[in-house]
Design a protein around this motif. Structure first.
Motif, PDB file in Angstrom:
ATOM      1  N   VAL A 244      42.134  -3.245  30.843  1.00  0.00           N
ATOM      2  CA  VAL A 244      40.867  -3.923  30.638  1.00  0.00           C
ATOM      3  C   VAL A 244      40.894  -5.293  31.327  1.00  0.00           C
ATOM      4  N   LEU A 245      41.975  -6.037  31.124  1.00  0.00           N
ATOM      5  CA  LEU A 245      42.075  -7.378  31.716  1.00  0.00           C
ATOM      6  C   LEU A 245      42.046  -7.309  33.242  1.00  0.00           C
ATOM      7  N   ASP A 246      42.807  -6.376  33.823  1.00  0.00           N
ATOM      8  CA  ASP A 246      42.831  -6.259  35.287  1.00  0.00           C
ATOM      9  C   ASP A 246      41.498  -5.786  35.839  1.00  0.00           C
ATOM     10  N   ASN A 247      40.768  -4.997  35.057  1.00  0.00           N
ATOM     11  CA  ASN A 247      39.430  -4.608  35.488  1.00  0.00           C
ATOM     12  C   ASN A 247      38.505  -5.817  35.561  1.00  0.00           C
ATOM     13  N   VAL A 248      38.632  -6.716  34.584  1.00  0.00           N
ATOM     14  CA  VAL A 248      37.800  -7.913  34.605  1.00  0.00           C
ATOM     15  C   VAL A 248      38.155  -8.778  35.823  1.00  0.00           C
ATOM     16  N   LEU A 249      39.427  -8.738  36.220  1.00  0.00           N
ATOM     17  CA  LEU A 249      39.893  -9.557  37.344  1.00  0.00           C
ATOM     18  C   LEU A 249      39.817  -8.826  38.684  1.00  0.00           C
ATOM     19  N   LEU A 250      39.108  -7.678  38.712  1.00  0.00           N
ATOM     20  CA  LEU A 250      39.091  -6.842  39.920  1.00  0.00           C
ATOM     21  C   LEU A 250      38.637  -7.603  41.168  1.00  0.00           C
ATOM     22  N   GLY A 251      37.610  -8.444  41.025  1.00  0.00           N
ATOM     23  CA  GLY A 251      37.084  -9.161  42.183  1.00  0.00           C
ATOM     24  C   GLY A 251      38.159  -9.987  42.872  1.00  0.00           C
ATOM     25  N   ASP A 252      38.975 -10.706  42.094  1.00  0.00           N
ATOM     26  CA  ASP A 252      40.054 -11.516  42.662  1.00  0.00           C
ATOM     27  C   ASP A 252      41.016 -10.648  43.443  1.00  0.00           C
ATOM     28  N   ARG A 253      41.398  -9.534  42.823  1.00  0.00           N
ATOM     29  CA  ARG A 253      42.344  -8.618  43.455  1.00  0.00           C
ATOM     30  C   ARG A 253      41.790  -8.109  44.791  1.00  0.00           C
ATOM     31  N   LEU A 254      40.505  -7.752  44.800  1.00  0.00           N
ATOM     32  CA  LEU A 254      39.912  -7.208  46.021  1.00  0.00           C
ATOM     33  C   LEU A 254      39.750  -8.271  47.103  1.00  0.00           C
ATOM     34  N   ARG A 255      39.708  -9.516  46.695  1.00  0.00           N
ATOM     35  CA  ARG A 255      39.597 -10.593  47.689  1.00  0.00           C
ATOM     36  C   ARG A 255      40.962 -11.165  48.011  1.00  0.00           C
ATOM     37  N   HIS A 256      42.036 -10.413  47.655  1.00  0.00           N
ATOM     38  CA  HIS A 256      43.407 -10.812  47.954  1.00  0.00           C
ATOM     39  C   HIS A 256      43.762 -12.144  47.321  1.00  0.00           C
ATOM     40  N   ARG A 257      43.162 -12.433  46.189  1.00  0.00           N
ATOM     41  CA  ARG A 257      43.538 -13.667  45.520  1.00  0.00           C
ATOM     42  C   ARG A 257      44.281 -13.289  44.248  1.00  0.00           C
ATOM     43  N   ARG A 258      45.548 -13.673  44.182  1.00  0.00           N
ATOM     44  CA  ARG A 258      46.304 -13.399  42.971  1.00  0.00           C
ATOM     45  C   ARG A 258      45.770 -14.306  41.867  1.00  0.00           C
ATOM     46  N   PRO A 259      45.242 -13.704  40.787  1.00  0.00           N
ATOM     47  CA  PRO A 259      44.647 -14.548  39.759  1.00  0.00           C
ATOM     48  C   PRO A 259      45.690 -15.432  39.077  1.00  0.00           C
ATOM     49  N   GLY A 260      45.474 -16.735  39.140  1.00  0.00           N
ATOM     50  CA  GLY A 260      46.383 -17.681  38.498  1.00  0.00           C
ATOM     51  C   GLY A 260      46.149 -17.715  37.002  1.00  0.00           C
ATOM     52  N   PRO A 261      46.972 -18.489  36.288  1.00  0.00           N
ATOM     53  CA  PRO A 261      46.855 -18.556  34.824  1.00  0.00           C
ATOM     54  C   PRO A 261      45.447 -18.971  34.377  1.00  0.00           C
ATOM     55  N   ALA A 262      44.812 -19.864  35.149  1.00  0.00           N
ATOM     56  CA  ALA A 262      43.479 -20.332  34.759  1.00  0.00           C
ATOM     57  C   ALA A 262      42.478 -19.170  34.792  1.00  0.00           C
ATOM     58  N   ARG A 263      42.553 -18.362  35.859  1.00  0.00           N
ATOM     59  CA  ARG A 263      41.638 -17.226  35.980  1.00  0.00           C
ATOM     60  C   ARG A 263      41.903 -16.209  34.872  1.00  0.00           C
ATOM     61  N   VAL A 264      43.173 -15.946  34.600  1.00  0.00           N
ATOM     62  CA  VAL A 264      43.509 -14.989  33.547  1.00  0.00           C
ATOM     63  C   VAL A 264      42.967 -15.487  32.206  1.00  0.00           C
ATOM     64  N   GLU A 265      43.122 -16.789  31.972  1.00  0.00           N
ATOM     65  CA  GLU A 265      42.621 -17.369  30.724  1.00  0.00           C
ATOM     66  C   GLU A 265      41.104 -17.194  30.628  1.00  0.00           C
ATOM     67  N   GLN A 266      40.437 -17.411  31.760  1.00  0.00           N
ATOM     68  CA  GLN A 266      38.985 -17.258  31.827  1.00  0.00           C
ATOM     69  C   GLN A 266      38.579 -15.816  31.500  1.00  0.00           C
ATOM     70  N   ALA A 267      39.331 -14.865  32.061  1.00  0.00           N
ATOM     71  CA  ALA A 267      39.037 -13.458  31.814  1.00  0.00           C
ATOM     72  C   ALA A 267      39.219 -13.123  30.343  1.00  0.00           C
ATOM     73  N   ARG A 268      40.285 -13.651  29.747  1.00  0.00           N
ATOM     74  CA  ARG A 268      40.514 -13.418  28.318  1.00  0.00           C
ATOM     75  C   ARG A 268      39.368 -13.984  27.490  1.00  0.00           C
ATOM     76  N   ALA A 269      38.938 -15.204  27.861  1.00  0.00           N
ATOM     77  CA  ALA A 269      37.854 -15.848  27.122  1.00  0.00           C
ATOM     78  C   ALA A 269      36.576 -15.019  27.221  1.00  0.00           C
ATOM     79  N   LEU A 270      36.319 -14.459  28.426  1.00  0.00           N
ATOM     80  CA  LEU A 270      35.118 -13.641  28.593  1.00  0.00           C
ATOM     81  C   LEU A 270      35.207 -12.366  27.761  1.00  0.00           C
ATOM     82  N   LEU A 271      36.387 -11.767  27.719  1.00  0.00           N
ATOM     83  CA  LEU A 271      36.566 -10.569  26.894  1.00  0.00           C
ATOM     84  C   LEU A 271      36.330 -10.900  25.421  1.00  0.00           C
ATOM     85  N   ASP A 272      36.803 -12.061  25.038  1.00  0.00           N
ATOM     86  CA  ASP A 272      36.572 -12.522  23.676  1.00  0.00           C
ATOM     87  C   ASP A 272      35.073 -12.665  23.429  1.00  0.00           C
ATOM     88  N   ARG A 273      34.396 -13.207  24.419  1.00  0.00           N
ATOM     89  CA  ARG A 273      32.974 -13.478  24.271  1.00  0.00           C
ATOM     90  C   ARG A 273      32.143 -12.191  24.164  1.00  0.00           C
TER      91      ARG A 273
END
Ligand SMILES: Nc1ncnc2c1ncn2[C@@H]1O[C@H](COP(=O)(O)OP(=O)(O)O)[C@@H](O)[C@H]1O
Ligand SMILES: [Mg+2]
Lengths: 255, 250
Positions: free
Chosen positions: B97-126
């Motif tokens: 689920v988390l990696d699906n939320v971060l799919l855009g970063d992965r497809l743009r060759h950007r390794r999601p940093g801790p800040a992005r992962v935190e953001q994704a978690r917060a959105l899932l929470d929301r």
């Protein structure tokens, strides 16, 4: 557990049928040996079977790895580059029209009596099923996923790597299953055409000397390799695709 | 709760004189739709009228014919500035689920940093999926999967959000709940949502358009009063529903 029990029962019925056939036909031992005679030959000739078995096993495994790698790379190139599709697709299809087994004598001529010609034979029979399976899988990506990726600014390479390839893995693994089933055939046919070692060589040798029990023993060892290899590949495929729901039809999984 | 992530000032987008022909049939030839900044525009219309096609033009997934024009208020092209959500959740079954939320970063060759992962978690929470980050999509219900898709859309954090019947595959109650979550999380963004459900449009839309006919014409905007998400038993909403149904039946 139940599956294992069923396999054992099936095996016992087959062996019993074999023994019954020996009794019913009354064929002499040098034409149709019974299961006991073969088991005895297996025990007596164990070192010989082992040496030749190892040769064949090595050919099968190396052929499988090389064939799957070559097939996988070819499929990726075909999917990624239009030029590769234009030039290689016809070649691939034509190559399938040639019965690869007919090439075995040529391979032996070119590559010698050693293992290399047998590995090449195995690679030849593996290459096509793997390439077509993966390439078909790569072409059948859900268009919705591709749309989503395009709105996310993904490059074609990223789409291939992160979406199309993982989505094609179930198709790829069914290609590898087929490959595992045909690899032993490729290796043994290579050995029949010309070799000085391997189970295929042992079979010809035993046949010429009317050692039919040894011939049967060699066939059994080869069968054991084939079944084990298939089971191993199947287990590997399941481990590699934990997200893939089991595709077994419902009536099969129910007793 | 997460503070609104709106980093950019909302964008307003207008597609005008849109024309598209499929196999000799002109779907629309002089269609104009304005998407005001920071508002949710809902597009209704009978099936096959061309709603999806119009949305796909804005998403860059369909090529319109001249003299179609897409204009943004900052003058820059729309490409790379949209987030897209379809009727199917389009989750990748092999990703968590988390990696699906971060799919855009992965497809743009950007390794999601801790800040992005935190953001994704917060959105899932929301969207109500805290604790499900490590699950695979197959373990979720249809409504939960569409919530992940919503989180993925929000993660893209783009000025224009395009949604094509995002909740139409869900049962009535799940749909009502998701409409609420969507209205809350999309507040302040420019959104175009295609839907065939007048009630859905009335609950979460600021401006409603009905598209009818072939070639299709765009009806005038209907602007229900009050903040979104509106209550289902709002009498004003029910009155508007009758009006919408009348326009749809024309
Ligand atoms: N790629 C396409 N090629 C040909 N015809 C299409 C294509 N996409 C949509 N259409 C046709 O265009 C019309 C409008 O489709 P669509 O935009 O999906 O309608 P809606 O979303 O309003 O139900 C339909 O008649 C459909 O068959
Ligand atoms: Mg549609």
């Amino acid at each position: 557990m139940k599956a294992l029990l069923r396999a054992v029962v099936t095996l016992m019925v087959l062996v019993a049928g074999w023994q019954a056939l020996v009794w019913a036909t009354g064929l002499p031992r040098y034409l149709l040996p019974g299961p006991l005679a073969v088991a005895e030959a297996m025990q007596r000739q164990a070192p010989l079977l082992m040496v030749h078995g190892l040769t064949t096993l090595a050919e099968i495994l190396i052929g499988l790895v090389a064939g799957v790698a070559l097939g996988g790379i070819s499929a990726l190139l075909l999917a990624r580059f239009r030029t590769a599709r234009r030039w290689l697709m016809p070649l691939l299809l034509v190559s399938q029209a040639i019965p690869v087994f007919a090439l075995a004598p040529l391979l032996v001529l070119w590559l010698g009596y050693g293992m290399v010609s047998k590995i090449a034979m195995a690679v030849l029979v593996i290459y096509f099923p793997v390439t077509t399976a993966l390439f078909d899988g790569l072409r059948r990506t859900d268009p919705g996923w591709l749309d989503l990726a395009r709105t996310m600014d993904a490059s074609p390479a990223a789409i291939l790597w992160s979406i199309r390839l993982p989505a094609a893995l179930p198709a790829f693994w069914s290609g590898v299953r087929v490959a595992a089933a045909v690899a032993p055939i490729g290796a043994v046919i290579g050995e029949w055409v010309g070799s000085s070692s391997g189970l295929g060589y042992l079979m010809l040798h035993a046949n010429a000397r009317m050692q039919i029990d040894l011939l049967f023993a060699a066939v059994l060892v080869l069968g054991l390799f084939a079944v084990t290899l298939y089971a191993a590949v199947d287990a590997l495929a399941r481990r590699a695709l934990p997200w893939q729901p089991d595709t077994q039809p419902a009536e099969d999984s129910n007793p | 709760m997460l503070a609104p992530m709106l980093a950019m000032t909302p964008l307003s987008v207008t597609i005008s004189r849109a024309r598209l022909t499929y196999g000799g049939t002109r779907l629309f030839s002089d269609l104009t739709l304005e998407l005001p900044a920071g508002r949710t525009t809902c597009l209704l219309g009978p099936s096959g009228v061309g709603k999806t096609t119009l949305l796909r033009i804005l998403a860059g997934l369909a090529e319109p014919e001249p003299p179609t024009e897409v204009v943004t208020d900052d003058g820059r092209p729309l490409a790379g500035r949209i987030a897209y959500m379809a009727q199917q959740d389009l989750l990748l079954p092999w990703l968590t689920v988390l990696d699906n939320v971060l799919l855009g970063d992965r497809l743009r060759h950007r390794r999601p940093g801790p800040a992005r992962v935190e953001q994704a978690r917060a959105l899932l929470d929301r969207v109500g999926l805290a604790g499900r980050e490590r699950d695979h999509p197959a373990a979720l219900s249809g409504g939960q999967r569409q919530r992940v898709a919503l989180a993925r859309t929000l993660m893209e954090d783009k000025p224009l959000v395009l949604m094509d019947e995002p909740f139409s595959a869900l049962d009535a109650i799940t749909r009502l709940r998701l409409q609420e979550t969507a209205a809350e999380t999309l507040a302040g963004r420019t959104v175009l949502m295609v839907t065939h459900d007048p009630l859905e449009a009335l609950r979460i839309g600021d401006r409603l358009h009905v598209m009818t006919g072939r070639p299709a014409i765009m009806g005038p905007a209907l602007e229900p009063a009050g903040p979104v998400p509106r209550r289902v038993d709002d009498p004003d909403l029910l009155a508007h529903q009758a009006e919408l149904l009348r326009r749809l039946a024309e």
